[in-house]
Design an enzyme around this catalytic site. Sequence first.
Site, PDB file in Angstrom:
ATOM      1  N   CYS A  82      44.005  46.073  35.678  1.00 24.95           N
ATOM      2  CA  CYS A  82      42.972  45.857  36.690  1.00 24.95           C
ATOM      3  C   CYS A  82      42.176  44.585  36.423  1.00 24.95           C
ATOM      4  O   CYS A  82      41.585  44.432  35.340  1.00 24.95           O
ATOM      5  CB  CYS A  82      42.034  47.054  36.720  1.00 24.95           C
ATOM      6  SG  CYS A  82      40.575  46.830  37.757  1.00 24.95           S
TER       7      CYS A  82
ATOM      8  N   TYR B 105      43.737  40.959  47.576  1.00 24.26           N
ATOM      9  CA  TYR B 105      43.881  42.343  48.041  1.00 24.26           C
ATOM     10  C   TYR B 105      43.820  42.418  49.564  1.00 24.26           C
ATOM     11  O   TYR B 105      44.522  43.236  50.177  1.00 24.26           O
ATOM     12  CB  TYR B 105      42.793  43.224  47.423  1.00 24.26           C
ATOM     13  CG  TYR B 105      43.037  43.544  45.974  1.00 24.26           C
ATOM     14  CD1 TYR B 105      43.737  44.689  45.599  1.00 24.26           C
ATOM     15  CD2 TYR B 105      42.580  42.697  44.963  1.00 24.26           C
ATOM     16  CE1 TYR B 105      43.978  44.985  44.264  1.00 24.26           C
ATOM     17  CE2 TYR B 105      42.808  42.987  43.628  1.00 24.26           C
ATOM     18  CZ  TYR B 105      43.510  44.124  43.283  1.00 24.26           C
ATOM     19  OH  TYR B 105      43.756  44.410  41.958  1.00 24.26           O
TER      20      TYR B 105
END
Length: 307
Positions: free
Chosen positions: A57, A178
């Site tokens: 992440c 994203y």
Amino acid sequence: MGLLVDGKWQDTWYDTKSTGGKFKRQDSRFRNWVSRDGTSGFKAEADRYRLYVSYACPWAHRTLILRALKGLEDIIDLVVVDPVMKENGWMLTDGNPLHTLYTHVQPDYTGRVTVPILYDKKSNAIVSNESAEIIRMLNTAFDDFATKECVDLYPAALQTEIDEINTFVYHNINNGVYKAGFATTQDAYEEAFENLFAALDKVEDILSKNRYLVGNHISEADWRLFTTLVRFDAVYVGHFKCNKKRIVDYPNLWGYLKDLYQVPGVAKTVHMDHIKTHYYASHDTINPTGVIPCGPEIDFTAPHGRG
């Protein structure tokens, strides 16, 4: 990928139907603060806090870098979740879902279950799950325990400039990849794609004149950008369809990325195996076969030429 609703787990992908195909990130819910004197409600102490992260992440990666740069590895515990995230979300190494920690702290919690998490072992509370705020706590709150000298990454004289570039980078690059990768309509994807590469072009121009984004020293703005750049060519170019250019195609961004990677203590926080495994094996809607690419070969240790 899922979320909790009133403490009950639901395996639900992001809702893009109501947003015209656009990905919108949910705000973090736990926003408490650790301070040196404890006036915030949480006092900086050795062996009191635990950091839950995924090596994959980029948001959690920021906190790993600050923990390493400040020499807090023996002060703040670390728990690393499994890189593959499926129907139960992030999984702990003991086989339990991470969402059980959220409901242990708040039984009726509603929202996404994310990393990083700064957890207080003393009061059994989640201090924060907002990476931008956790790195600021790590920047100053634990200075009495830091074992390494590290410049203030958010100096008062540069805070306005740092905040401005952070906002720009977050919306267009950090979250921009994203927005492109999780878009479910052509228009939403193309809008995110164009904004992303316009932003990378702007940063490339900034770095043609300056070694770092703000001022003469590394700041938190650099580390916030770094965690996206280091994943870009290996993941975002292919998996998220961000393929106009690679970072290695930008002379200044590529040199800058290598420069930051070579800061002592940073390389050990980059786990490319976790990064590639997570993205390619977890997102069934994007890569249903789960096949993980073998490449590319990227040498972050090559000379960066940014003296």
